[in-house]
Design an enzyme around this catalytic site. Structure first.
Site, short mmCIF file in Angstrom:
data_model
loop_
_atom_site.label_atom_id
_atom_site.label_comp_id
_atom_site.label_asym_id
_atom_site.label_seq_id
_atom_site.Cartn_x
_atom_site.Cartn_y
_atom_site.Cartn_z
N LEU A 536 81.67 27.18 82.38
CA LEU A 536 81.22 28.36 82.92
C LEU A 536 80.16 29.24 81.89
O LEU A 536 79.36 30.23 82.33
CB LEU A 536 82.59 29.42 82.64
N GLY A 539 78.86 30.23 74.06
CA GLY A 539 78.77 31.37 73.04
C GLY A 539 78.75 30.70 71.65
O GLY A 539 78.83 29.16 71.60
N GLY A 540 78.61 31.31 70.67
CA GLY A 540 78.55 30.91 69.38
C GLY A 540 79.98 29.90 69.14
O GLY A 540 80.06 29.40 68.40
N PHE A 541 80.91 30.69 69.80
CA PHE A 541 82.39 29.90 69.63
C PHE A 541 82.16 28.61 70.05
O PHE A 541 82.72 27.52 69.41
CB PHE A 541 83.27 30.79 70.33
N GLY A 542 81.83 28.19 71.26
CA GLY A 542 81.64 26.85 71.96
C GLY A 542 81.55 27.09 73.37
O GLY A 542 81.65 28.39 73.86
N PRO A 543 81.75 26.03 74.16
CA PRO A 543 81.76 26.04 75.75
C PRO A 543 83.05 26.66 76.18
O PRO A 543 83.90 26.79 75.48
CB PRO A 543 81.65 24.62 76.00
N VAL A 544 82.79 27.21 77.50
CA VAL A 544 83.91 27.96 78.08
C VAL A 544 84.08 27.32 79.32
O VAL A 544 83.03 26.98 80.07
CB VAL A 544 83.63 29.47 78.44
N LYS A 558 88.31 28.48 76.05
CA LYS A 558 87.16 28.52 74.98
C LYS A 558 87.60 27.19 74.33
O LYS A 558 88.66 27.31 73.42
CB LYS A 558 87.48 29.86 74.32
N ASP A 655 81.21 44.40 69.07
CA ASP A 655 80.45 43.75 69.83
C ASP A 655 80.47 43.99 71.35
O ASP A 655 80.49 43.30 72.00
CB ASP A 655 80.72 42.26 69.47
#
Length: 848
Positions: A536, A539-544, A558, A655
């Site tokens: 989907l 982000g900086g976290f990783g893929p979703v 996430k 944020d």
């Protein structure tokens, strides 16, 4: 005496005749004696000046354009037009106060469509009637308890409009009073409940909308059970239940200090609640208003220093306040995630539903209990008493007698004291299912639930765990042993902490997260092995990824990127924070998956993607009309208010932006992405950091330049988001003439007197202009340069929900983009996503 501007165009003699004409009929000016006119006019004026708070038999009329004012000057009775409506209503309001001032309306169901209204006291019978159209049409009439002569209608200093016999020696012997017929407001001294003797139900019904005072579908009333309690209703559905009076307070109330006194009366004549302000605080005014716009019961307190109404309390407070959220035999604990649990000895009635986050089916016993089985009682602590529809009460019994009564009745499921003061007294028995239980730490009551003897044996010492309070005598030897174990535990913990550090990051133990755990194989299957087709966003976290569980529930996953160093910290931060949060405007965390190197968060799936997908797309923005945008604006404000004020920890998001507002299938907004959030303890409302993280274009100046974050920096971001929703223009990439950002553009239009030019073309023709302009005003208040000038989110919620006058905004915090600032600020990747995208900033340390 308040003049109607409409009469200023009439001939002076006609105005005078209108005033003294007690029959409301036209008078032939040629046959009327001027001397008699002057005499009657002087007599009228003398009478009116002498008693501006009253109508009497000598002066029995109140026409549109005139008013009665209480002797202390706080309240006024007169005709008004609410909001944008041109209809006329007779009502009582606070005089000379900004904010939600209307407290009572006589003809809320039958408006008058012109200024012909007149309130009349019948000299013979004492009847109080409101007419329109030259006294030919009855619009409203008072229901008198008794006929009176020589009546006087008086507006009292407490806001009560009363009709009584002037010669009655008892000044409280009213034939009629407005306090018996509340509309949407409860003032100090008013009663919520029943006058059983006269069959009067004193209840609150919300205004349908700010332009229409007729009853909406939200009401608050006293339910006359054996064990009475007040309940808020949403149409025919119970919405929020206060719980019964326990001898000291309402069952659902937490132990908080309040300057208000609450009184409960239940006898053969009346059953009601009533609150009052102590005489020690004569300068304090308060009122409780039921609000259809946000489905809240709101208590306001007048701030004499700020000259405005401030929100003192809101109901429902949190998700656990919603009626029967956890179903029969389930209880709600706002500190847990998910919040619903089964009572000990019970299990979910539908395990699949509970896994999917649907708890309304509730719980059932582990073993079926039949009449004649050997039973006992489990003592549960700190609970809000269950729904009292099916209760039996005896106030003379003690607790042991109550227990025996319950044992002898196969239908009895639980018992408790009706009065918890002192050592406790009275008996209440619950028959049938126990519904709407809530854990209230340090303030709930003891409830004794019937259980099979075999289940009680299994519980054994488990009764002493969690919410069950043991009373244990601790010997010196036990203390010494405990200290030894504590020292050993601390040593092991430090050793484990050090051993769990790898590549500069701590390992995360699954059991420490206090969340439901999903097996990796289940996540693999749900996401089709993390197929690219299921992705989907990132982000900086990783893929979703989107996934579908075996029960058909859609989820958003996430997945922490293995090469994301910052992502590890934010993973932990998000788990710790959002696992404890439960609010209808916050995204819901279902659980996590931690196996080997894999670390994932599992969220509810948002089918309508994120807010930026709609408002910044030329095609999609057409689908989002003003009513939906306003609904989203209010929902985001309520979610932020919960984070800042009502959650267990005070949380500053840091944020807030359009891509972090997700929309469910009903377009309800959900705030997401808590990876950058910060917590504040106690009364702390701000902090400071050397790592400035967030998204350029949404950050408050004091945070971007000095690292100072606070609830007011979140308010700044909300103001930016509000401008984006209204204009459809993205703050970060905005450029219009010499305006470098959307704040500058909005401020210039405001100063030029053309704020309506900011409105998105997609909603310009169909929006409510006054509502949009009000939102623009609020947004500019939120983005003011000085954080102290910005409103709190609780005040924003009030400004959105009530027609209170708004102050003029001061100079906003303009954000000028340049290379020097860009080097100091770490801007996050602002990507649109159809799921709970975590947008992370890679911060550069600030050098000072």
């Amino acid at each position: 005496m308040k003049k109607n501007p409409a009469t200023q165009r009439q001939h002076p003699l006609e105005i005078a005749v209108l005033i003294v004409n007690t029959h409301g009929r036209p008078i032939d000016m040629e046959s009327f004696s001027p001397a008699l006119l002057v005499f009657n006019l002087l007599l009228y004026l003398l009478t009116y000046v002498a008693a501006t708070d009253s109508l009497t038999a000598q002066d029995p009329y109140l026409r549109d354009g005139f008013s009665l004012v209480s002797s202390n000057g706080n309240f006024e009775l007169g005709f008004f037009s609410p909001g944008l409506s041109r209809d006329r209503y007779l009502g009582i309001s606070f005089k000379n106060r900004r904010g939600p001032t209307s407290v009572w309306v006589a003809n809320r169901n039958t408006p008058i469509n012109d200024s012909s209204g007149v309130l009349v006291i019948n000299i013979t019978t004492g009847n109080l009637t409101l007419y329109s159209h030259d006294s030919t049409t009855i619009v409203w009439t008072a229901r008198l308890l008794r006929k009176i002569s020589n009546g006087v209608l008086q507006l009292l200093d407490i806001g009560n409009l009363v009709l009584r016999n002037r010669k009655d020696e008892n000044p409280l012997n009213y034939s009629w009073q407005s306090f018996d017929y509340p509309t949407d407001t409860l003032l100090p001294g008013m009663k919520l409940g029943w006058d059983l003797k006269n069959n009067i139900n004193r209840r609150l019904d919300a205004w349908k909308n700010p332009n229409d005072p007729s009853p909406g579908n939200l009401s608050w009333r006293m339910e006359l059970h054996e064990y009475p309690e007040s309940v808020m209703w949403k149409g025919s559905q119970e919405y929020f239940r206060h719980g019964p009076w326990n001898g000291m307070r309402i069952s659902s109330n937490p132990l908080v200090r309040s300057f208000l006194y609450l009184n409960f009366v239940s006898d053969e004549n009346e059953v009601y609640y009533q609150y009052s302000v102590p005489t020690l605080f004569p300068e304090i005014s308060a009122m409780v208003v039921i609000n259809q716009s946000n489905y809240l019961l709101m208590m306001y307190v007048w701030s004499a220093t700020e000259r405005q109404w401030k929100i003192y309390n809101l109901l429902p407070r949190d998700i656990c306040d919603y009626y029967a959220l956890c179903g029969p035999y389930g209880y709600c604990d706002i500190r847990e995630a998910p919040p619903c649990k089964c009572l000990e000895g019970f299990k979910p009635r539908s395990a699949d539903s509970w896994t999917a986050g649907e708890f309304s089916d509730g719980c059932e016993r582990n073993k079926l209990m039949n009449c004649g089985d050997e039973v006992g009682f489990a003592q549960l602590y700190e609970l809000k008493y269950p729904d009292t529809k099916r209760t039996w009460v005896d106030k003379s019994m003690d607790l042991e007698e109550c227990k025996q009564k319950c044992l002898s009745n196969c239908s009895c499921m639980a018992y408790a004291n009706t009065d918890i003061s002192g050592s406790g007294s009275g008996c209440a028995l619950w028959t049938g299912d126990l519904i709407d239980l809530k854990l209230i730490p340090h303030a709930g009551q003891d409830l004794y639930v019937k259980m099979l003897a075999s289940e009680l044996v299994k519980r054994g010492e488990a009764q002493k765990i969690d919410r069950l309070k043991p009373k244990v005598k601790i010997s010196l030897a036990v203390v010494v042993a405990s200290l030894g174990f504590a020292i050993l535990f601390i040593g092991l913990y430090i050793f484990k902490k050090r051993s769990n550090v790898k590549d500069g990051h701590e390992k995360i133990e699954a059991q420490d997260l206090e969340l439901p755990l999903f097996d990796l194989s289940l996540i693999n299957s749900a996401t089709n092995n993390f197929s690219i087709d299921n992705k989907l966003g990132e982000g900086g976290f990783g893929p979703v990824y989107k996934g579908t569980l075996t029960n058909g529930q859609d989820i958003a996953v996430k997945r922490l990127s293995r090469c994301s160093g910052q992502g590890m910290n934010e993973f932990k931060n998000e788990v710790i924070l959002i696992a404890k949060l439960q609010h209808r405007n916050l995204v819901k965390l279902l659980g996590c998956c931690i196996q080997g190197e894999e670390k994932m968060l599992v969220y509810e799936y948002m089918p309508n993607k994120s807010l930026d997908f709609f408002i910044f797309d030329r095609t999609q923005r057409q689908l989002l009309d003003w009513s939906q945008r306003y609904h989203i604006i209010c929902g985001i404000a309520r979610g932020l208010m919960y984070l800042h004020q009502d959650s267990r920890l005070r949380i500053i998001h840091r944020d807030l932006k359009a891509s972090n507002i997700l929309l469910d299938m009903n377009m309800n907004p959900k705030i997401s992405d808590f990876g950058l959030a910060k917590t504040c303890g106690g009364d702390q409302t701000e902090g400071r950091t050397i790592k400035v993280v967030g998204t350029y274009g949404y950050m408050a100046p004091e945070y971007a330049f000095d690292g100072r974050f606070s609830i007011k920096s979140d308010a700044f971001s909300y103001g930016i988001l509000l401008l984006e929703i209204i204009s459809g223009k993205r703050s970060r990439s905005f450029c219009h003439l010499n305006d470098q950002n959307v704040i500058a553009y909005a401020w210039r239009l405001w100063k030029e007197g053309n704020p309506e030019e900011l409105i998105d073309d997609a909603i310009r023709e169909t929006c409510i202009i006054s509502e949009v302009l009000r939102c623009i005003n609020i947004s500019l208040l939120c983005v003011q340069q000085n954080p102290n000038d910005r409103p709190t989110m609780s005040l924003v919620v009030m400004m959105l929900g009530c027609e209170i006058p708004l102050s003029q905004p001061k100079l906003p915090g303009f954000f000028i983009k340049n290379e020097a600032i860009s080097r100091k600020i770490s801007s996050s990747k602002d990507k649109s996503s159809s799921t709970n995208e975590l947008t992370i900033t890679l911060p550069d340390p600030r050098r000072r």
